[in-house]
Design a protein around this motif. Structure first.
Motif, PDB file in Angstrom:
ATOM      1  N   GLU A 133       8.650  72.006  -6.011  1.00  0.00           N
ATOM      2  CA  GLU A 133       8.888  72.970  -7.077  1.00  0.00           C
ATOM      3  C   GLU A 133       8.299  74.330  -6.708  1.00  0.00           C
ATOM      4  N   GLU A 134       8.972  75.377  -7.166  1.00  0.00           N
ATOM      5  CA  GLU A 134       8.532  76.747  -6.874  1.00  0.00           C
ATOM      6  C   GLU A 134       7.804  77.324  -8.087  1.00  0.00           C
ATOM      7  N   PRO A 135       6.498  77.588  -7.969  1.00  0.00           N
ATOM      8  CA  PRO A 135       5.781  78.215  -9.083  1.00  0.00           C
ATOM      9  C   PRO A 135       6.292  79.633  -9.328  1.00  0.00           C
ATOM     10  N   VAL A 136       6.159  80.117 -10.575  1.00  0.00           N
ATOM     11  CA  VAL A 136       6.634  81.440 -10.955  1.00  0.00           C
ATOM     12  C   VAL A 136       5.486  82.202 -11.613  1.00  0.00           C
ATOM     13  N   ARG A 137       5.267  83.433 -11.159  1.00  0.00           N
ATOM     14  CA  ARG A 137       4.241  84.294 -11.753  1.00  0.00           C
ATOM     15  C   ARG A 137       4.887  85.165 -12.824  1.00  0.00           C
ATOM     16  N   LEU A 138       4.272  85.192 -14.018  1.00  0.00           N
ATOM     17  CA  LEU A 138       4.840  85.902 -15.167  1.00  0.00           C
ATOM     18  C   LEU A 138       3.773  86.727 -15.874  1.00  0.00           C
ATOM     19  N   THR A 139       4.184  87.862 -16.426  1.00  0.00           N
ATOM     20  CA  THR A 139       3.328  88.565 -17.372  1.00  0.00           C
ATOM     21  C   THR A 139       3.600  87.983 -18.762  1.00  0.00           C
ATOM     22  N   PRO A 140       2.693  88.178 -19.711  1.00  0.00           N
ATOM     23  CA  PRO A 140       2.950  87.663 -21.074  1.00  0.00           C
ATOM     24  C   PRO A 140       4.244  88.196 -21.666  1.00  0.00           C
ATOM     25  N   GLU A 141       4.574  89.475 -21.401  1.00  0.00           N
ATOM     26  CA  GLU A 141       5.818  90.004 -21.972  1.00  0.00           C
ATOM     27  C   GLU A 141       7.052  89.402 -21.307  1.00  0.00           C
ATOM     28  N   GLU A 142       6.968  89.066 -20.010  1.00  0.00           N
ATOM     29  CA  GLU A 142       8.087  88.391 -19.354  1.00  0.00           C
ATOM     30  C   GLU A 142       8.289  86.991 -19.926  1.00  0.00           C
ATOM     31  N   LEU A 143       7.190  86.311 -20.229  1.00  0.00           N
ATOM     32  CA  LEU A 143       7.297  85.000 -20.860  1.00  0.00           C
ATOM     33  C   LEU A 143       7.959  85.133 -22.227  1.00  0.00           C
ATOM     34  N   ALA A 144       7.564  86.169 -22.984  1.00  0.00           N
ATOM     35  CA  ALA A 144       8.171  86.400 -24.302  1.00  0.00           C
ATOM     36  C   ALA A 144       9.670  86.646 -24.170  1.00  0.00           C
ATOM     37  N   ASP A 145      10.087  87.365 -23.116  1.00  0.00           N
ATOM     38  CA  ASP A 145      11.512  87.626 -22.899  1.00  0.00           C
ATOM     39  C   ASP A 145      12.280  86.337 -22.617  1.00  0.00           C
ATOM     40  N   HIS A 146      11.667  85.420 -21.885  1.00  0.00           N
ATOM     41  CA  HIS A 146      12.349  84.164 -21.557  1.00  0.00           C
ATOM     42  C   HIS A 146      12.655  83.355 -22.814  1.00  0.00           C
ATOM     43  N   PHE A 147      11.756  83.417 -23.802  1.00  0.00           N
ATOM     44  CA  PHE A 147      11.876  82.509 -24.938  1.00  0.00           C
ATOM     45  C   PHE A 147      12.075  83.233 -26.265  1.00  0.00           C
ATOM     46  N   ALA A 148      12.459  84.489 -26.230  1.00  0.00           N
ATOM     47  CA  ALA A 148      12.970  85.244 -27.383  1.00  0.00           C
ATOM     48  C   ALA A 148      12.262  84.936 -28.697  1.00  0.00           C
ATOM     49  N   GLY A 149      11.001  85.325 -28.785  1.00  0.00           N
ATOM     50  CA  GLY A 149      10.279  85.178 -30.039  1.00  0.00           C
ATOM     51  C   GLY A 149       9.650  83.816 -30.262  1.00  0.00           C
ATOM     52  N   GLN A 150       9.853  82.870 -29.345  1.00  0.00           N
ATOM     53  CA  GLN A 150       9.295  81.532 -29.534  1.00  0.00           C
ATOM     54  C   GLN A 150       8.076  81.262 -28.650  1.00  0.00           C
ATOM     55  N   ALA A 151       7.609  82.286 -27.943  1.00  0.00           N
ATOM     56  CA  ALA A 151       6.392  82.130 -27.137  1.00  0.00           C
ATOM     57  C   ALA A 151       5.174  82.309 -28.043  1.00  0.00           C
ATOM     58  N   THR A 152       5.063  81.409 -29.034  1.00  0.00           N
ATOM     59  CA  THR A 152       3.988  81.479 -30.016  1.00  0.00           C
ATOM     60  C   THR A 152       2.697  80.901 -29.429  1.00  0.00           C
ATOM     61  N   PRO A 153       1.548  81.182 -30.072  1.00  0.00           N
ATOM     62  CA  PRO A 153       0.297  80.585 -29.590  1.00  0.00           C
ATOM     63  C   PRO A 153       0.360  79.063 -29.530  1.00  0.00           C
ATOM     64  N   GLU A 154       1.012  78.443 -30.531  1.00  0.00           N
ATOM     65  CA  GLU A 154       1.111  76.977 -30.549  1.00  0.00           C
ATOM     66  C   GLU A 154       1.923  76.467 -29.357  1.00  0.00           C
ATOM     67  N   ASN A 155       3.051  77.116 -29.077  1.00  0.00           N
ATOM     68  CA  ASN A 155       3.875  76.695 -27.944  1.00  0.00           C
ATOM     69  C   ASN A 155       3.178  76.981 -26.618  1.00  0.00           C
ATOM     70  N   LEU A 156       2.468  78.121 -26.548  1.00  0.00           N
ATOM     71  CA  LEU A 156       1.724  78.431 -25.331  1.00  0.00           C
ATOM     72  C   LEU A 156       0.651  77.387 -25.086  1.00  0.00           C
ATOM     73  N   ALA A 157      -0.072  77.004 -26.144  1.00  0.00           N
ATOM     74  CA  ALA A 157      -1.120  75.993 -26.001  1.00  0.00           C
ATOM     75  C   ALA A 157      -0.526  74.661 -25.544  1.00  0.00           C
ATOM     76  N   ALA A 158       0.639  74.297 -26.095  1.00  0.00           N
ATOM     77  CA  ALA A 158       1.291  73.041 -25.692  1.00  0.00           C
ATOM     78  C   ALA A 158       1.694  73.087 -24.223  1.00  0.00           C
TER      79      ALA A 158
END
Length: 252
Positions: A133-158
């Protein structure tokens, strides 16, 4: 609790404006790149509060508010002077980007808390770097873009608990580009990210059981016991059985 609209109003003030409460910070050589004693290159850039606010395009009052809310790390203190660095500037730019994407300051604060309490990349890599598997480096805003408003603290913790994500300074590392892409595709198809993560946890349990089964069989019966060479055979069996199981389910 301050409302986001009030914070946006702050951002329209003159950048770099200083308040009386910040006047004890004396002027001088802030932000210089003089060579450190014995160093081979320039010292890291540092900013006084007003300089950092100007660089980030916000007011000193807004910067102080962010600091009081715990949205940025504490500055380095040198007497009565508070020194900020590039990490603080990067965090302020991340906050601005997340605000532009519709996140509230309360949500960003919760996201920051989850982010800073998560497993760091060193802890995850101690479990072994993925071989395929290829790891991916992301900024928090890039992660938010991937998941359109669903990158919540609860989902991040999970995701951190699952080991999908790890922290590395101001960035995130996703352990698998394939899992990241598939998860984002499922969210785009209308599956909530929380459900994707719950399914991922269940798949992890079954995958671990299958891996244990094939490791046991191949170790006991393969001629040379070369598990790395034989792992494609195990993967092919699992993929074929999953395909057949989907056929059976979809025909019902």
């Amino acid at each position: 609790m301050a409302e986001r609209s009030g914070d946006r109003a702050d951002r329209t003030d003159t950048p770099g404006r200083t308040d009386r409460a910040d006047t004890p910070e004396p002027t001088g050589t802030a932000g210089t790149t003089d060579l450190a004693d014995g160093a081979d290159g320039p010292a890291p850039r540092e900013y006084r509060m007003a300089e950092l606010a100007e660089a980030a395009g916000i007011t000193v009052r807004t910067l102080r508010f962010y600091r009081e809310r715990g949205l940025i790390p504490p500055p380095r203190r040198e007497g009565r002077i508070a020194w900020y660095d590039e990490r603080h500037l990067a965090r302020l730019r991340t906050i601005a980007a997340l605000l532009e994407r519709g996140h509230t300051l309360t949500g960003i604060a919760d996201l920051t808390a989850a982010f800073e309490s998560g497993r760091d990349v060193g802890e995850v890599l101690e479990l072994g770097t993925p071989t395929e598997e290829e790891p991916v480096r992301l900024t928090p805003e890039e992660l938010a873009d991937h998941f359109a408003g669903q990158a919540t603290p609860e989902n991040l913790a999970a995701a951190l608990d699952l080991g999908y994500l790890a922290t590395d300074g101001e960035e995130l590392i996703h352990i698998s580009r394939r899992l990241l892409d598939v998860s984002a595709a499922l969210v785009r198809e209308g599956v909530p990210l929380s459900e994707v993560l719950k399914a991922g946890a269940r798949v992890r349990e079954h995958a671990d059981a299958l891996a244990a089964l094939f490791t046991e069989v191949l170790t006991a019966h393969a001629k040379d016991g070369d598990l790395q060479r034989l792992r494609p055979l195990a993967k092919s069996v699992v993929e074929a059985e999953l395909s057949l199981a989907l056929d059976r389910r979809l025909r019902r």
